[in-house]
Motif scaffolding. Structure first.
Motif, PDB file in Angstrom:
ATOM      1  N   UNK A   8      45.297 -11.191  68.225  1.00 20.63           N
ATOM      2  CA  UNK A   8      45.015 -10.798  66.852  1.00 20.63           C
ATOM      3  C   UNK A   8      43.626 -10.207  66.738  1.00 20.63           C
ATOM      4  N   UNK A   9      43.531  -9.122  65.950  1.00 22.79           N
ATOM      5  CA  UNK A   9      42.233  -8.488  65.698  1.00 22.79           C
ATOM      6  C   UNK A   9      41.877  -8.548  64.230  1.00 22.79           C
ATOM      7  N   UNK A  10      42.729  -9.213  63.418  1.00 24.28           N
ATOM      8  CA  UNK A  10      42.475  -9.293  61.992  1.00 24.28           C
ATOM      9  C   UNK A  10      41.477 -10.395  61.716  1.00 24.28           C
ATOM     10  N   UNK A  11      40.588 -10.151  60.781  1.00 17.34           N
ATOM     11  CA  UNK A  11      39.628 -11.188  60.382  1.00 17.34           C
ATOM     12  C   UNK A  11      40.410 -12.377  59.811  1.00 17.34           C
ATOM     13  N   UNK A  12      40.424 -13.480  60.541  1.00 17.83           N
ATOM     14  CA  UNK A  12      41.269 -14.604  60.162  1.00 17.83           C
ATOM     15  C   UNK A  12      40.918 -15.181  58.801  1.00 17.83           C
ATOM     16  N   UNK A  13      39.632 -15.194  58.445  1.00 17.69           N
ATOM     17  CA  UNK A  13      39.229 -15.842  57.201  1.00 17.69           C
ATOM     18  C   UNK A  13      39.854 -15.184  55.994  1.00 17.69           C
ATOM     19  N   UNK A  14      40.143 -13.868  56.083  1.00 18.40           N
ATOM     20  CA  UNK A  14      40.719 -13.166  54.949  1.00 18.40           C
ATOM     21  C   UNK A  14      42.197 -13.523  54.740  1.00 18.40           C
ATOM     22  N   UNK A  15      42.808 -14.106  55.739  1.00 19.71           N
ATOM     23  CA  UNK A  15      44.237 -14.426  55.639  1.00 19.71           C
ATOM     24  C   UNK A  15      44.499 -15.920  55.594  1.00 19.71           C
ATOM     25  N   UNK A  16      43.467 -16.677  55.372  1.00 23.77           N
ATOM     26  CA  UNK A  16      43.665 -18.124  55.330  1.00 23.77           C
ATOM     27  C   UNK A  16      44.545 -18.520  54.155  1.00 23.77           C
ATOM     28  N   UNK A  17      45.435 -19.460  54.389  1.00 24.76           N
ATOM     29  CA  UNK A  17      46.312 -20.001  53.352  1.00 24.76           C
ATOM     30  C   UNK A  17      45.901 -21.441  53.112  1.00 24.76           C
ATOM     31  N   UNK A  18      45.663 -21.775  51.848  1.00 21.79           N
ATOM     32  CA  UNK A  18      45.214 -23.133  51.515  1.00 21.79           C
ATOM     33  C   UNK A  18      46.410 -24.052  51.325  1.00 21.79           C
ATOM     34  N   UNK A  19      46.384 -25.199  51.940  1.00 22.52           N
ATOM     35  CA  UNK A  19      47.392 -26.238  51.753  1.00 22.52           C
ATOM     36  C   UNK A  19      46.687 -27.446  51.172  1.00 22.52           C
ATOM     37  N   UNK A  20      46.865 -27.727  49.875  1.00 22.75           N
ATOM     38  CA  UNK A  20      46.144 -28.836  49.239  1.00 22.75           C
ATOM     39  C   UNK A  20      46.685 -30.189  49.690  1.00 22.75           C
ATOM     40  N   UNK A  21      45.777 -31.105  49.911  1.00 23.67           N
ATOM     41  CA  UNK A  21      46.108 -32.498  50.172  1.00 23.67           C
ATOM     42  C   UNK A  21      45.592 -33.305  48.994  1.00 23.67           C
ATOM     43  N   UNK A  22      46.488 -33.981  48.286  1.00 27.61           N
ATOM     44  CA  UNK A  22      46.082 -34.706  47.084  1.00 27.61           C
ATOM     45  C   UNK A  22      45.152 -35.835  47.443  1.00 27.61           C
ATOM     46  N   UNK A  23      44.103 -35.936  46.646  1.00 28.89           N
ATOM     47  CA  UNK A  23      43.142 -37.021  46.816  1.00 28.89           C
ATOM     48  C   UNK A  23      43.790 -38.334  46.401  1.00 28.89           C
ATOM     49  N   UNK A  24      43.636 -39.356  47.211  1.00 26.51           N
ATOM     50  CA  UNK A  24      44.227 -40.666  46.896  1.00 26.51           C
ATOM     51  C   UNK A  24      43.700 -41.206  45.587  1.00 26.51           C
ATOM     52  N   UNK A  25      42.426 -40.890  45.282  1.00 26.08           N
ATOM     53  CA  UNK A  25      41.857 -41.367  44.020  1.00 26.08           C
ATOM     54  C   UNK A  25      42.536 -40.703  42.825  1.00 26.08           C
ATOM     55  N   UNK A  26      42.873 -39.424  42.955  1.00 24.47           N
ATOM     56  CA  UNK A  26      43.578 -38.740  41.874  1.00 24.47           C
ATOM     57  C   UNK A  26      44.986 -39.309  41.710  1.00 24.47           C
ATOM     58  N   UNK A  27      45.625 -39.654  42.822  1.00 24.01           N
ATOM     59  CA  UNK A  27      46.954 -40.224  42.747  1.00 24.01           C
ATOM     60  C   UNK A  27      46.920 -41.558  42.002  1.00 24.01           C
ATOM     61  N   UNK A  31      44.728 -42.462  39.837  1.00 26.51           N
ATOM     62  CA  UNK A  31      44.417 -42.144  38.443  1.00 26.51           C
ATOM     63  C   UNK A  31      45.672 -41.705  37.700  1.00 26.51           C
ATOM     64  N   UNK A  32      46.522 -40.912  38.356  1.00 28.23           N
ATOM     65  CA  UNK A  32      47.765 -40.467  37.728  1.00 28.23           C
ATOM     66  C   UNK A  32      48.692 -41.635  37.441  1.00 28.23           C
ATOM     67  N   UNK A  33      48.743 -42.593  38.376  1.00 31.77           N
ATOM     68  CA  UNK A  33      49.587 -43.764  38.174  1.00 31.77           C
ATOM     69  C   UNK A  33      49.119 -44.564  36.963  1.00 31.77           C
ATOM     70  N   UNK A  34      47.806 -44.806  36.881  1.00 29.41           N
ATOM     71  CA  UNK A  34      47.273 -45.551  35.745  1.00 29.41           C
ATOM     72  C   UNK A  34      47.495 -44.800  34.443  1.00 29.41           C
ATOM     73  N   UNK A  35      47.357 -43.462  34.483  1.00 28.37           N
ATOM     74  CA  UNK A  35      47.590 -42.657  33.289  1.00 28.37           C
ATOM     75  C   UNK A  35      49.036 -42.784  32.830  1.00 28.37           C
ATOM     76  N   UNK A  36      49.979 -42.783  33.788  1.00 29.62           N
ATOM     77  CA  UNK A  36      51.395 -42.933  33.463  1.00 29.62           C
ATOM     78  C   UNK A  36      51.654 -44.294  32.833  1.00 29.62           C
ATOM     79  N   UNK A  37      51.073 -45.340  33.407  1.00 22.40           N
ATOM     80  CA  UNK A  37      51.270 -46.692  32.888  1.00 22.40           C
ATOM     81  C   UNK A  37      50.723 -46.812  31.476  1.00 22.40           C
ATOM     82  N   UNK A  38      49.501 -46.312  31.252  1.00 19.34           N
ATOM     83  CA  UNK A  38      48.869 -46.419  29.936  1.00 19.34           C
ATOM     84  C   UNK A  38      49.669 -45.651  28.886  1.00 19.34           C
ATOM     85  N   UNK A  39      50.142 -44.468  29.250  1.00 18.09           N
ATOM     86  CA  UNK A  39      50.909 -43.655  28.297  1.00 18.09           C
ATOM     87  C   UNK A  39      52.249 -44.291  27.935  1.00 18.09           C
TER      88      UNK A  39
END
Length: 280
Positions: free
Chosen positions: A26-45, A47-55
């Protein structure tokens, strides 16, 4: 394809990046073709559970439960006499609801509080707080009316309302059968609870142990939960709308007929008792 900069990372997310074009030649600048794959933060997860319970907390039932606990531990005998259902005071309308705030002992109180909050939590997330509150209160009123017509006596406890919520789970299961996960397990749990209560009631009836349990209140409370549940509960991708309309119409008329009959019998028996006292 959307391009991402290594510095363009959303706040609160952890990500990994891969390049779909990377090859040994490959001769393409790799950084320009990077694809982001998000990994959910355990703290956010979390928080979402507590938000669901409270609601989705059953706030109405929690307030009722708190009132029942306060009355049990703080109220004296005079207040309890004012709140309980007394067949000799059928025209004191508040007693048809306030009797639900009283309990015989700590076991009776704890069991009812646990069951009504648990059932309300699962039902309110799908059907809404107002409908669950209506079923709980209607079950209590119809239960005491049925008990006063069949076997008049002093009555306390929220069991009729609790039974209304329990049996209304059958209505919810029927209306949303196609859309409910673990329907077999839910049906088994409901059956076990109902059969356990019936067995307990029969044991007390045959052994004549005190306090006497009002099976009549349980029966009419459960009928209210089933009938009004079919009328009030929503079906999400379950029954066809035509069948739902039939359930709504038939159940509403049936409950109106039962409730009206119980009220007429109660008024008539109260009037007859007053006339007998006057004649004597």
């Amino acid at each position: 394809m959307r391009h991402f900069s290594l510095d363009d990372e959303p706040l609160g997310e952890k990500n990994i990046y891969i390049s779909p074009v990377t090859t040994p030649t490959s001769t393409v600048d790799e950084e320009k073709c990077l694809v982001r794959i998000p990994l959910r933060d355990a703290r956010l997860h979390t928080k979402d559970v507590w938000k669901y319970i409270v609601q989705n907390l059953p706030y109405f039932m929690l307030v009722i439960s708190l009132a029942e606990a306060i009355i049990y531990f703080e109220c004296n005998a005079d207040i309890r006499k004012l709140l309980r259902f007394d067949p000799d005071k059928k025209y004191e309308i508040w007693r048809y609801l306030t009797y639900m705030l009283l309990h015989e002992d700590v076991v009776h109180l704890t069991l009812n509080l646990f069951l009504q909050c648990t059932f309300a939590f699962f039902l309110e997330t799908k059907q809404g707080r107002l409908k669950v509150a209506i079923l709980y209160l209607a079950g209590g009123v119809t239960g005491v009316l049925g008990a006063s017509c069949i076997n008049p006596g002093i009555l306390i406890g929220a069991s009729a309302g609790v039974y209304s919520l329990l049996i209304s789970l059958v209505a919810d299961l029927y209306l949303n059968y196609e859309n409910i996960k673990y329907k077999a397990y839910r049906g088994i749990c409901i059956s076990v609870l109902v059969l356990s209560d019936i067995t307990f009631n029969l044991y007390h009836f045959w052994s004549r142990e005190e306090p006497v349990i009002s099976w009549e209140a349980h029966l009419f409370g459960g009928l209210t939960g089933l009938i009004l549940g079919l009328a009030l509960y929503e079906n999400t991708k379950g029954l066809q709308q035509e069948r739902k309309n039939i359930c709504l119409t038939f159940s509403s008329l049936l409950y109106f007929l039962i409730f009206t009959t119980l009220v007429i019998i109660t008024i008539d028996s109260g009037a007859s008792k007053c006339a007998n006292k006057m004649n004597s």
